[in-house]
Enzyme design. Structure first.
Site, PDB file in Angstrom:
ATOM      1  N   TYR A 164       0.838  -1.210   0.000  1.00 35.13           N
ATOM      2  CA  TYR A 164       0.000   0.000   0.000  1.00 35.13           C
ATOM      3  C   TYR A 164       0.877   1.267   0.000  1.00 35.13           C
ATOM      4  O   TYR A 164       0.634   2.217  -0.757  1.00 35.13           O
ATOM      5  CB  TYR A 164      -0.884  -0.070   1.236  1.00 35.13           C
ATOM      6  N   LYS A 168       0.827   4.110  -2.809  1.00 33.24           N
ATOM      7  CA  LYS A 168       0.358   5.444  -2.412  1.00 33.24           C
ATOM      8  C   LYS A 168       1.409   6.516  -2.705  1.00 33.24           C
ATOM      9  O   LYS A 168       1.064   7.647  -3.068  1.00 33.24           O
ATOM     10  CB  LYS A 168      -0.014   5.458  -0.926  1.00 33.24           C
ATOM     11  N   GLY A 527      15.219  40.614 -14.405  1.00 34.67           N
ATOM     12  CA  GLY A 527      14.344  40.614 -13.229  1.00 34.67           C
ATOM     13  C   GLY A 527      13.774  42.006 -12.987  1.00 34.67           C
ATOM     14  O   GLY A 527      12.609  42.175 -12.633  1.00 34.67           O
TER      15      GLY A 527
HETATM   16  P1  NAI Z   1     -13.588   3.109   1.929  1.00 38.04           P
HETATM   17  O1  NAI Z   1     -13.299   1.647   1.875  1.00 38.04           O
HETATM   18  O2  NAI Z   1     -14.680   3.558   2.811  1.00 38.04           O
HETATM   19  O3  NAI Z   1     -13.841   3.651   0.470  1.00 38.04           O
HETATM   20  C1  NAI Z   1     -13.198   3.158  -0.635  1.00 38.04           C
HETATM   21  C2  NAI Z   1     -14.226   2.893  -1.694  1.00 38.04           C
HETATM   22  O4  NAI Z   1     -13.567   2.495  -2.885  1.00 38.04           O
HETATM   23  C3  NAI Z   1     -15.169   1.769  -1.329  1.00 38.04           C
HETATM   24  O5  NAI Z   1     -16.500   2.213  -1.382  1.00 38.04           O
HETATM   25  C4  NAI Z   1     -14.887   0.689  -2.364  1.00 38.04           C
HETATM   26  O6  NAI Z   1     -16.029  -0.054  -2.750  1.00 38.04           O
HETATM   27  C5  NAI Z   1     -14.353   1.487  -3.509  1.00 38.04           C
HETATM   28  N1  NAI Z   1     -13.510   0.684  -4.384  1.00 38.04           N
HETATM   29  C6  NAI Z   1     -12.567  -0.219  -4.040  1.00 38.04           C
HETATM   30  N2  NAI Z   1     -12.012  -0.743  -5.135  1.00 38.04           N
HETATM   31  C7  NAI Z   1     -12.600  -0.159  -6.201  1.00 38.04           C
HETATM   32  C8  NAI Z   1     -12.440  -0.277  -7.606  1.00 38.04           C
HETATM   33  N3  NAI Z   1     -11.557  -1.138  -8.127  1.00 38.04           N
HETATM   34  N4  NAI Z   1     -13.181   0.494  -8.400  1.00 38.04           N
HETATM   35  C9  NAI Z   1     -14.115   1.351  -7.886  1.00 38.04           C
HETATM   36  N5  NAI Z   1     -14.310   1.480  -6.564  1.00 38.04           N
HETATM   37  C10 NAI Z   1     -13.560   0.741  -5.722  1.00 38.04           C
HETATM   38  O7  NAI Z   1     -12.214   3.809   2.330  1.00 38.04           O
HETATM   39  P2  NAI Z   1     -11.837   5.333   2.654  1.00 38.04           P
HETATM   40  O8  NAI Z   1     -11.186   5.362   3.982  1.00 38.04           O
HETATM   41  O9  NAI Z   1     -12.944   6.230   2.390  1.00 38.04           O
HETATM   42  O10 NAI Z   1     -10.660   5.556   1.625  1.00 38.04           O
HETATM   43  C11 NAI Z   1     -10.745   6.383   0.502  1.00 38.04           C
HETATM   44  C12 NAI Z   1      -9.349   6.586  -0.036  1.00 38.04           C
HETATM   45  O11 NAI Z   1      -8.576   7.273   0.935  1.00 38.04           O
HETATM   46  C13 NAI Z   1      -8.586   5.327  -0.346  1.00 38.04           C
HETATM   47  O12 NAI Z   1      -7.803   5.511  -1.494  1.00 38.04           O
HETATM   48  C14 NAI Z   1      -7.692   5.157   0.837  1.00 38.04           C
HETATM   49  O13 NAI Z   1      -6.539   4.394   0.548  1.00 38.04           O
HETATM   50  C15 NAI Z   1      -7.376   6.574   1.175  1.00 38.04           C
HETATM   51  N6  NAI Z   1      -6.939   6.805   2.536  1.00 38.04           N
HETATM   52  C16 NAI Z   1      -7.827   6.731   3.558  1.00 38.04           C
HETATM   53  C17 NAI Z   1      -7.397   6.957   4.842  1.00 38.04           C
HETATM   54  C18 NAI Z   1      -8.343   7.007   5.980  1.00 38.04           C
HETATM   55  O14 NAI Z   1      -7.902   7.375   7.083  1.00 38.04           O
HETATM   56  N7  NAI Z   1      -9.597   6.693   5.784  1.00 38.04           N
HETATM   57  C19 NAI Z   1      -5.967   7.161   5.157  1.00 38.04           C
HETATM   58  C20 NAI Z   1      -5.143   7.276   4.001  1.00 38.04           C
HETATM   59  C21 NAI Z   1      -5.632   7.083   2.743  1.00 38.04           C
END
Ligand code: NAI
Length: 767
Positions: A164, A168, A527
């Site tokens: 990851y 990222k 400049g």
């Molecule tokens: P989440 O799991 O609630 O949302 C991610 C969404 O992406 C899900 O609804 C899932 O169905 C969808 N998804 C997964 N694979 C997919 C695909 N191949 N095509 C289309 N949709 C797909 O997670 P969250 O926390 O809202 O994360 C959103 C983004 O933020 C992610 O990229 C995550 O890595 C990043 N992130 C989140 C953090 C956090 O604290 N929540 C921390 C750092 C990064």
């Protein structure tokens, strides 16, 4: 209150918007008028399964709130299909928020090929495919905003997230390059590293923290970065809990561990390790060019037998106590109106602008010299630095770092001025030396202006001198709000060729082979030429081109401009200080930073019994009043009127005055003269008719029919705009102003009395 950020007419794709952060983004965009494509595969956290329910629910929520949305259930690995959904449903794509994500956490030893590949396919490859599908649409429409979603795990690393973290931080690399490739098409790409409670974080966060770190504390950043008014590009932001911070790279000064004609050894690296890792005087390279520049410098230093870091050569050559206070031989500078005009042309003045004539035509009634010409008068002092004891300057490494100029009286349009220069201070910045050169310029015994040249000599630091000086006139940070005014102006292909004729003959600005030696593809603009442009923009916007209002200017030179590029001067007004930032429009590169211009307060129109003014029009008083009102209620008026209005006031059948009232941007502003931007409506009207309309004696429609040429056919709008009385009447705390002819004076002579009254009336001299 500032203007709310609207996404009306914009089409936004949010991937993975069925839950968590993506859902919050989609709802927020929907509420602010965007048409939203809610993409979600609807699988589980590890990337297994799929369902349309998640995306459908969010689409329903947006529609229930009165917004526009459609669902898309494809995986981000089918990037084209997502963009096709946007085009089919709404005909365009403006914003892509790459947010979809999954997790497959494992300690590194246990990470399988599938764990690695799936994570990369969804996060990195998915963002690539979706963005590539949108890219040409954005480029062609010259607008696009892209968000990449990174993570603190990528930035800092995190146990069990090797797959990851790698994906990222890969997104940051992708974003960095897209920011460069998209810049000239107004396609910006930024990266966010959010922290919020979601199903992805519920296994790693305690429930109460999960609950408090709401996704709604992240979404506003994503919306701002996606807005057309946001200029940020290539940024990386950590965001969570309502806090937002920006990240950048920092690099130690480092140390060259190789000598000319000697082998570089690991032992030399070991022995210099502390210096290599010492962040004192660290730099913050922001581009690959800056990064490479260091290597070029190192090559040349090693070749010439000099090292980097502690600089024994500089230590031997520089003796600040000897140099500081050293007075240079007096300089005499004789000039005629031709030099003033040549300079004005050099900094972009043109006869195409009627109010530039006073700087370009010695026969014009109010012919004057641009205040920034004062640097030309004093600049030859720099060439004398070679003779200062205690300083050994390699002029090929000398950069003009900063400039301060204060003008004590408008510069004569011809004459002989004398300048006395003194080395005010010498500073050791580690990577270089700064020489502060103070130059006072006199006309006879009278002080006309003061220049402080701040000169940076690359590689001449490290002599053990002090880092700061009380004598340095410092730059000022920009106010934390959008600019109040912006002027964009194209420089000409021959701008540098023209500017150099004012006395800066450095071949860097004209000779391609010399420029190539300096690492530039083509000769660069001076400049001080950009400095002249910026000062001129402020003079025009905030001082009606009245040189007597110019007090001082301070700038830091940051990046070069190539002749032919457009200079964009952003201005923030705070009392009599106008903060400025000058950028290259095509690239967004900041050219002048930390800059400001101080103006003298405008001279108030004389009150009853005062000295009659010459060349005063009756309408001037109305505009003085409008200016006062705009100062107080500009923002409110901008909201109401949202237009730029221009007047050409005629007197005795001739054009006598131009005014531009910007009630479209920032806090609004009234400028005497024609500004660079396009006015929504321009009125040409006789001074007397103008007064008659304002005082209600004349129907504006009548005047419009006879005297205006307009760009907008809507008569009510014109009436509304024209009736400056409306502006006046709308204001609270109205007062009465009588304008009476001066007894026995010229028809234009005005005498006015001010007294408090609930009603506003204007009476004017008939003539
Ligand atoms: P989440 O799991 O609630 O949302 C991610 C969404 O992406 C899900 O609804 C899932 O169905 C969808 N998804 C997964 N694979 C997919 C695909 N191949 N095509 C289309 N949709 C797909 O997670 P969250 O926390 O809202 O994360 C959103 C983004 O933020 C992610 O990229 C995550 O890595 C990043 N992130 C989140 C953090 C956090 O604290 N929540 C921390 C750092 C990064």
């Amino acid at each position: 209150m500032s203007v709310p950020l609207s996404f009306d007419g914009r089409v936004v794709l949010v991937t993975g918007a069925g839950g968590g952060l993506g859902r919050e983004y989609a709802l927020a965009f929907g509420k602010r008028g965007a048409a939203v494509i809610v993409n979600d595969l609807g699988g589980d956290i590890k990337g297994g399964g799929r369902s349309s329910a998640a995306a459908d629910r969010v689409v329903e929520e947006i529609r229930a709130n009165g917004g526009k949305a459609v669902a898309n259930y494809d995986s981000v690995e089918d990037g084209e299909k997502l963009i096709q959904t946007a085009l089919d449903a709404f005909g365009r794509i403006d914003v892509v928020v790459n947010n979809a994500g999954i997790l497959r956490d494992r300690s590194f030893a246990r990470t399988s090929d599938t764990d690695w590949d799936l994570i990369h396919r969804v996060h990195l490859r998915g963002s690539f495919l979706v963005t590539r599908a949108a890219w040409n649409h954005m480029k062609n429409q010259k607008f696009g905003r892209i968000i990449m979603t990174s993570s603190a795990a990528g930035i800092y690393g995190n146990f069990g997230q090797a797959n990851y973290s790698a994906a990222k931080l890969g997104l940051l690399g992708l974003s960095n390059t897209l920011a460069i490739e998209g810049q000239k098409y107004n396609v910006h790409c930024n990266t966010v590293a959010p922290t919020a409670g979601s199903r992805l974080t519920e296994t790693v966060m305690p429930p109460d923290l999960l609950e408090s770190l709401k996704a709604e504390y992240v979404a506003p950043l994503v919306l701002w970065l996606s807005h057309e008014s946001c200029r940020e590009n290539g940024g990386l932001f950590e965001v969570g809990a309502g806090w937002i911070g920006k990240l950048r790279w920092e690099r130690t000064l480092g140390r060259t561990v190789r000598q000319k004609n000697e082998i570089m050894t690991p032992e030399a690296v070991r022995d210099s390790w502390n210096e290599i890792c010492d962040f004192t005087d660290a730099t913050k390279p922001a581009s690959i060019q800056e990064s490479l520049q260091t290597l070029v410098e190192v090559l040349s230093k090693v070749d010439s037998g000099r090292g980097i870091g502690t600089n024994p050569t500089a230590a031997a050559a520089t003796n600040p106590s000897e140099a500081v206070g050293h007075t240079l031989p007096e300089i005499s500078f004789s000039y005629t109106h031709m030099n003033c005009i040549l300079y004005a042309l050099g900094v972009g003045m043109s006869t195409g602008e009627p109010d530039h004539l006073r700087f370009l035509y010695e026969g014009s009634q109010d012919f004057c010299c641009l205040p920034t010409f004062s640097v030309i008068v004093a600049q030859s002092a720099m060439t004398q630095l070679g003779s200062v004891p205690g300083l050994q300057i390699d002029f090929s490494r000398l950069l003009h770092g900063e400039q301060y100029l204060e003008v004590f009286k408008p510069l004569p349009t011809s004459g002989t001025l004398t300048s006395r220069a003194v080395v005010a201070d010498v500073l050791d910045k580690g990577s270089g030396m700064i020489v502060l050169l103070d130059v006072h310029t006199y006309s006879g015994a009278e002080l006309v202006c003061y220049n402080q040249f701040s000169l940076f000599v690359v590689g001449a630091g490290g002599f053990g001198g002090k880092r700061t000086s009380q004598k340095a006139v410092v730059t000022a940070p920009l106010p934390d709000r959008p600019a109040d005014a912006v002027i964009v102006e194209q420089t000409s292909r021959d701008q540098a060729a023209l500017y150099r004729l004012s006395g800066d003959w450095n071949p860097l600005h004209i000779d391609p082979s010399f420029a190539a030696l300096g690492g530039f593809q083509t000769p660069i603009l001076h400049g001080l030429c950009s400095f002249g442009f910026a000062a001129r923009h402020v003079l025009k916007r905030y001082a009606g081109n009245d040189v007597s209002r110019f007090k001082s200017i301070k700038v830091r030179f940051v990046k070069p401009v190539f002749p032919g590029q457009a200079l964009q001067t952003e201005m923030w007004k705070q009392e009599n200080r106008i903060h400025i930032q000058c950028t290259v429009k095509e690239t967004g590169a900041v050219v002048l930073a930390g800059a400001y211009i101080d103006l003298h307060a405008p001279v108030e129109p004389s009150v009853s019994g005062g000295t009659p003014q010459t060349n005063v029009l009756q309408s001037d008083l109305v505009f003085a009043e409008i200016e006062r009102r705009v100062k107080g209620q500009g923002q409110e008026l901008v909201k109401k009127v949202n237009a730029v209005l221009a007047w050409e006031i005629m007197k005795d059948g001739e054009s006598a005055r131009h005014w531009t009232l910007d009630l479209k941007t920032g806090h609004g502003a009234l400028t005497r003269g024609v500004t660079g931007g396009q006015a929504d409506v321009t009125f040409t009207v006789a001074d007397q008719d103008f007064m008659d309309v304002v005082t209600g004696k004349l129907n504006p429609q009548k005047v419009l029919d006879t005297h205006t040429h307009t760009h907008t056919p809507k008569v009510e709008f014109l009436q509304h705009c024209f009736s400056t009385g409306l502006l006046l009447r709308e204001a609270e705390g109205q007062r009465e102003r009588h304008v009476e002819p001066e007894a026995g004076g010229r028809p234009e002579g005005l005498r006015q009395t001010l007294r408090s009254s609930p009603a506003l009336t204007l009476t004017s001299a008939a003539h």
